[in-house]
Design a protein around this motif. Sequence first.
Motif, PDB file in Angstrom:
ATOM      1  N   ASN A 196     -22.954   4.025  -0.022  1.00  0.00           N
ATOM      2  CA  ASN A 196     -22.596   5.111   0.874  1.00  0.00           C
ATOM      3  C   ASN A 196     -23.357   6.371   0.445  1.00  0.00           C
ATOM      4  OD1 ASN A 196     -20.999   7.567   1.602  1.00  0.00           O
ATOM      5  ND2 ASN A 196     -19.817   6.046   2.727  1.00  0.00           N
ATOM      6  N   ASP A 218      -5.510  16.221  -2.663  1.00  0.00           N
ATOM      7  CA  ASP A 218      -6.156  15.212  -1.830  1.00  0.00           C
ATOM      8  C   ASP A 218      -5.107  14.394  -1.067  1.00  0.00           C
ATOM      9  OD1 ASP A 218      -8.392  14.044  -0.791  1.00  0.00           O
ATOM     10  OD2 ASP A 218      -8.675  12.630  -2.423  1.00  0.00           O
ATOM     11  N   ALA A 277      -2.339  13.232   3.943  1.00  0.00           N
ATOM     12  CA  ALA A 277      -1.030  12.962   4.543  1.00  0.00           C
ATOM     13  C   ALA A 277      -0.870  13.661   5.887  1.00  0.00           C
ATOM     14  CB  ALA A 277       0.093  13.395   3.593  1.00  0.00           C
ATOM     15  N   ALA A 334      -3.496  15.300   7.724  1.00  0.00           N
ATOM     16  CA  ALA A 334      -4.690  15.494   8.554  1.00  0.00           C
ATOM     17  C   ALA A 334      -4.982  14.313   9.447  1.00  0.00           C
ATOM     18  CB  ALA A 334      -5.894  15.735   7.658  1.00  0.00           C
ATOM     19  N   ASN A 335      -5.541  14.616  10.609  1.00  0.00           N
ATOM     20  CA  ASN A 335      -6.202  13.611  11.428  1.00  0.00           C
ATOM     21  C   ASN A 335      -7.676  13.987  11.505  1.00  0.00           C
ATOM     22  OD1 ASN A 335      -4.018  11.801  12.492  1.00  0.00           O
ATOM     23  ND2 ASN A 335      -3.173  13.812  12.984  1.00  0.00           N
ATOM     24  N   ALA A 346       4.561  10.385   4.601  1.00  0.00           N
ATOM     25  CA  ALA A 346       3.096  10.373   4.772  1.00  0.00           C
ATOM     26  C   ALA A 346       2.404  10.603   3.423  1.00  0.00           C
ATOM     27  CB  ALA A 346       2.672  11.423   5.793  1.00  0.00           C
ATOM     28  N   GLY A 353       2.357   7.390   1.710  1.00  0.00           N
ATOM     29  CA  GLY A 353       1.313   6.554   2.310  1.00  0.00           C
ATOM     30  C   GLY A 353      -0.075   6.957   1.855  1.00  0.00           C
ATOM     31  N   ARG A 391      -0.819   5.895  -1.652  1.00  0.00           N
ATOM     32  CA  ARG A 391      -1.120   4.467  -1.643  1.00  0.00           C
ATOM     33  C   ARG A 391      -2.546   4.211  -1.157  1.00  0.00           C
ATOM     34  NH1 ARG A 391       2.577   0.392   2.011  1.00  0.00           N
ATOM     35  NH2 ARG A 391       1.521  -1.492   1.249  1.00  0.00           N
ATOM     36  N   ALA A 392      -2.912   4.831  -0.043  1.00  0.00           N
ATOM     37  CA  ALA A 392      -4.235   4.588   0.544  1.00  0.00           C
ATOM     38  C   ALA A 392      -5.356   5.088  -0.366  1.00  0.00           C
ATOM     39  CB  ALA A 392      -4.324   5.261   1.907  1.00  0.00           C
ATOM     40  N   LEU A 393      -5.082   6.126  -1.143  1.00  0.00           N
ATOM     41  CA  LEU A 393      -6.116   6.689  -2.019  1.00  0.00           C
ATOM     42  C   LEU A 393      -6.217   5.946  -3.353  1.00  0.00           C
ATOM     43  CD1 LEU A 393      -5.473  10.459  -1.260  1.00  0.00           C
ATOM     44  CD2 LEU A 393      -7.573   9.217  -0.715  1.00  0.00           C
ATOM     45  N   ASN A 448      -0.192  12.541   9.638  1.00  0.00           N
ATOM     46  CA  ASN A 448      -1.067  11.430   9.970  1.00  0.00           C
ATOM     47  C   ASN A 448      -0.205  10.178  10.144  1.00  0.00           C
ATOM     48  OD1 ASN A 448      -2.670   8.977   9.240  1.00  0.00           O
ATOM     49  ND2 ASN A 448      -4.326  10.469   9.277  1.00  0.00           N
ATOM     50  N   MET A 479      -0.727   7.212   7.740  1.00  0.00           N
ATOM     51  CA  MET A 479      -0.184   7.452   6.395  1.00  0.00           C
ATOM     52  C   MET A 479       1.345   7.386   6.418  1.00  0.00           C
ATOM     53  SD  MET A 479      -2.787   7.620   4.549  1.00  0.00           S
ATOM     54  CE  MET A 479      -4.519   7.645   4.994  1.00  0.00           C
ATOM     55  N   LEU A 516       2.223   3.770   6.433  1.00  0.00           N
ATOM     56  CA  LEU A 516       1.999   3.183   5.104  1.00  0.00           C
ATOM     57  C   LEU A 516       3.084   3.593   4.122  1.00  0.00           C
ATOM     58  CD1 LEU A 516      -1.781   3.554   4.193  1.00  0.00           C
ATOM     59  CD2 LEU A 516      -0.478   1.462   4.575  1.00  0.00           C
ATOM     60  N   ASP A 575     -10.441   0.825  -5.119  1.00  0.00           N
ATOM     61  CA  ASP A 575     -10.582   1.786  -4.027  1.00  0.00           C
ATOM     62  C   ASP A 575     -11.879   2.577  -4.199  1.00  0.00           C
ATOM     63  OD1 ASP A 575      -9.762   2.884  -1.667  1.00  0.00           O
ATOM     64  OD2 ASP A 575      -8.450   4.360  -2.573  1.00  0.00           O
ATOM     65  N   ASN A 619     -15.092   2.475  -1.526  1.00  0.00           N
ATOM     66  CA  ASN A 619     -15.599   3.714  -0.941  1.00  0.00           C
ATOM     67  C   ASN A 619     -17.027   4.030  -1.372  1.00  0.00           C
ATOM     68  OD1 ASN A 619     -13.530   5.434   0.735  1.00  0.00           O
ATOM     69  ND2 ASN A 619     -12.364   4.314  -0.805  1.00  0.00           N
ATOM     70  N   ALA A 657     -19.204   1.291   0.832  1.00  0.00           N
ATOM     71  CA  ALA A 657     -18.945   1.044   2.259  1.00  0.00           C
ATOM     72  C   ALA A 657     -19.390   2.168   3.157  1.00  0.00           C
ATOM     73  CB  ALA A 657     -17.453   0.833   2.468  1.00  0.00           C
ATOM     74  N   ASN A 658     -19.812   1.801   4.338  1.00  0.00           N
ATOM     75  CA  ASN A 658     -19.953   2.747   5.430  1.00  0.00           C
ATOM     76  C   ASN A 658     -18.961   2.338   6.509  1.00  0.00           C
ATOM     77  OD1 ASN A 658     -22.282   4.548   4.727  1.00  0.00           O
ATOM     78  ND2 ASN A 658     -23.197   2.545   4.390  1.00  0.00           N
ATOM     79  N   GLU A 659     -18.534   3.319   7.300  1.00  0.00           N
ATOM     80  CA  GLU A 659     -17.566   3.038   8.351  1.00  0.00           C
ATOM     81  C   GLU A 659     -18.039   1.854   9.190  1.00  0.00           C
ATOM     82  OE1 GLU A 659     -16.072   6.744   9.834  1.00  0.00           O
ATOM     83  OE2 GLU A 659     -15.075   5.704  11.487  1.00  0.00           O
ATOM     84  N   GLU A 686      -2.598  -4.819  -1.007  1.00  0.00           N
ATOM     85  CA  GLU A 686      -3.221  -3.485  -0.998  1.00  0.00           C
ATOM     86  C   GLU A 686      -4.711  -3.541  -0.676  1.00  0.00           C
ATOM     87  OE1 GLU A 686       0.110  -2.475  -1.024  1.00  0.00           O
ATOM     88  OE2 GLU A 686      -0.817  -0.572  -1.599  1.00  0.00           O
ATOM     89  N   ILE A 745      -5.269  -2.377   2.712  1.00  0.00           N
ATOM     90  CA  ILE A 745      -5.005  -0.941   2.892  1.00  0.00           C
ATOM     91  C   ILE A 745      -6.201  -0.109   2.458  1.00  0.00           C
ATOM     92  CG2 ILE A 745      -3.568   0.936   1.973  1.00  0.00           C
ATOM     93  CD1 ILE A 745      -1.269  -1.252   2.175  1.00  0.00           C
ATOM     94  N   TRP A 746      -6.778  -0.456   1.296  1.00  0.00           N
ATOM     95  CA  TRP A 746      -7.930   0.324   0.813  1.00  0.00           C
ATOM     96  C   TRP A 746      -9.154   0.097   1.708  1.00  0.00           C
ATOM     97  CZ3 TRP A 746      -6.359  -2.149  -4.376  1.00  0.00           C
ATOM     98  CH2 TRP A 746      -5.239  -1.482  -4.886  1.00  0.00           C
ATOM     99  N   ALA A 797      -8.517   2.037   4.881  1.00  0.00           N
ATOM    100  CA  ALA A 797      -8.570   3.496   4.653  1.00  0.00           C
ATOM    101  C   ALA A 797     -10.012   3.970   4.543  1.00  0.00           C
ATOM    102  CB  ALA A 797      -7.780   3.873   3.400  1.00  0.00           C
ATOM    103  N   LEU A 836     -12.002  10.848  -3.888  1.00  0.00           N
ATOM    104  CA  LEU A 836     -10.641  10.310  -3.795  1.00  0.00           C
ATOM    105  C   LEU A 836      -9.644  11.118  -4.628  1.00  0.00           C
ATOM    106  CD1 LEU A 836     -11.563   6.515  -3.904  1.00  0.00           C
ATOM    107  CD2 LEU A 836     -10.489   7.694  -1.979  1.00  0.00           C
TER     108      LEU A 836
END
Lengths: 393, 393
Positions: free
Chosen positions: A3, A110, A115, A117-118, A271, A274, A277-279, B3, B6, B9, B110, B114, B117-119, B132, B135-136, B139, B279
């Motif tokens: 990336n 972060d 949590a 933001a969109n 959120a 969540g 968790r996602a981070l 969000n 989130m 999650l 995670d 990141n 990866a690219n979107e 998980e 989830i990662w 995300a 992150l």
Amino acid sequence: MVNEKMYELGSEPSAIRELFAYGLARKAEIGEDKVFDFSLGNPSIPAPAAVKEAIIELLDEPPVALHGYTPAQGTPGVRTAIADSINRRFGMNAAAANIYMTAGAAASLDISINAVANEGDEFIVIAPYFPEYRIWIEAAGCTCIEVMAREIDFQLDLAAIEAAVTPKTKGIIINSPNNPVGSVYSEENLRGLADVLCSKREELGSVIYVICDEPYREIVYEGVEVPYIPAIYDNTIVCYSYSKSLSLPGERIGYLYVPERMPDWQRVYAAICGAGRALGFVCAPSLFQGVIEKCVDAPTDVAAYAENRALLCRGLSELGYEYVEPRGAFYLWVKALEPDEQAFADRAKAHELLLVPSTSFGCSGYVRIGYCVDKATIEQSIPAFAALMAEYR
Amino acid sequence: MVNEKMYELGSEPSAIRELFAYGLARKAEIGEDKVFDFSLGNPSIPAPAAVKEAIIELLDEPPVALHGYTPAQGTPGVRTAIADSINRRFGMNAAAANIYMTAGAAASLDISINAVANEGDEFIVIAPYFPEYRIWIEAAGCTCIEVMAREIDFQLDLAAIEAAVTPKTKGIIINSPNNPVGSVYSEENLRGLADVLCSKREELGSVIYVICDEPYREIVYEGVEVPYIPAIYDNTIVCYSYSKSLSLPGERIGYLYVPERMPDWQRVYAAICGAGRALGFVCAPSLFQGVIEKCVDAPTDVAAYAENRALLCRGLSELGYEYVEPRGAFYLWVKALEPDEQAFADRAKAHELLLVPSTSFGCSGYVRIGYCVDKATIEQSIPAFAALMAEYR
């Protein structure tokens, strides 16, 4: 194949790190006491004795529990201890359910941003500002909107903030006591901010969150009171860290407080769970959760910073430097003696003074002096500051 | 206003957590020894004495450095110690520059995802898998592609992996010893994977990274050797954690290893530094970096798990249960006695047996038994397993 954005973030030069590395090399060359390294914000006061005592006590507990996973939010014990402390100190009505333990302020910020933001949302930051804010905001797919502080006193410029709010504004990051300026926003100034955000809410129909980054809350001088923002504005998320107050920056321990006064705080708290968790955060380090439970009210020792601050302010002011009177944190924000702060920092470097140019913090014309150093560094640097000033006279 | 993703999650029910919470409540009701809770993967063996000794030794060091920020990558000392250990054990040629300290395997994974990866990219996971991962991957804006393991032995199904690779495939997550199955991929199986990925590289012109998640590397039985994937396939990123090997899951300490054999490893390493930054990770907890430097070769104690494994396998096999012979980790993957694993788990629960249905891991027809529990729990659970089997006869 990687990336590109992450590659750039990981390989871009950092003025602060480069200055610090230069300082280490230069010290090796000409001697430790000949280089005046003011580049970093690493606490120079050791962690209080209570921390070591707490660790030793905890080591007698069964290791499976001591070093085991805690709930993602943190142990009930430390969350209750923190909530009680917040209630005692700031008259809030927090419970464990409002506290989420984190791996320090960076994680807190972060997580908070992700949590709420969109993609496409905007976050306002007050320049000069800690440069990682932009990175976290952009990593969440959002836009970082810089609003300058009032240059006269580095308080919040309410008119400028009001003008910067758009229907996409999701939050504003407030850091008081401030890095890099050392300013503390007054209660009046913060009430003004709350008024702006509330009236914008009426106008736009959307909540604007204040994300308050408070690692320096305890580092204040001459009895300054730091107003507690959740007591002033309900939609505030508090990001606290023990990095500075207990001198534990490497241990990555802090918390998020989602105040019970925030309408819909349970949704925001969920959120936050969540986003953590996602981070990739699992739980805050468990031993230090135990340490904080025991040391939640340990007083912060600021005597050495206060002494450095007094020495540095007196020395620079006698020499004719202009700076913002620091009310908190351990930074002095000094006006460069020429318009180009990088050129000024380079000339300072020739006098072995390592000062961070303000470009690193999103504005021009200043340098940051981190006075979390040995007292001797301050004392011995004054002649170098004098020689630097003499060059400009 | 938050969000929604989130929020979901953070508020979605987890079968494992709910089962564990039920177990606690049920124990309070009918007695600790009457409930057989196999829901968690929390090590039951205490951290080795060397960990406590290391902490006590470290507490004599000056606290400013001990608890201070380390470089984002970790201290040179711990990174060198880990690189040396990798070289001794696996014949690699690692240096400190290949190691990046992390807050455990979750952070490692995670960050790795990141970094590369690219979107819109795809990552392959081998089902059943640790939930998980999805989830990662999601995300990071990517797609999680599930490929079932071979049901006959739960090794990698190379034909299915090959069929799942597309021009968007950026990586494949390999977890061996495996949670939840307890399988260890053979060297032959992994060489086959390397062949598939290399020929796909030729065909598609893009690298596919193996992200190997190895917290269970040291938890193996009967002299099983776990092949070292970077010695087999160059484009491998190793995600290691001390959570299981030193029983320190709450302390969040592990590392990433970007092998020197990987073409362009410096770029991948830089992207990892960038992803860590984005992150919100600042540095891995500093005290435990010191602990790992001292304990890098501390042997992992698996005696209690081995004993539990033997007891459980003998007991269940005498009763006629079918399961995958566990070679590593501390899980037994048992065939449900009816097609609906949730219904089976519910009937087990009526016998006070808390088993996790395989739906939590992305496949059907099984339950996971975590045998990182007291020996007594295993012994006393056998009659309950017998009664459960009797219901189905």
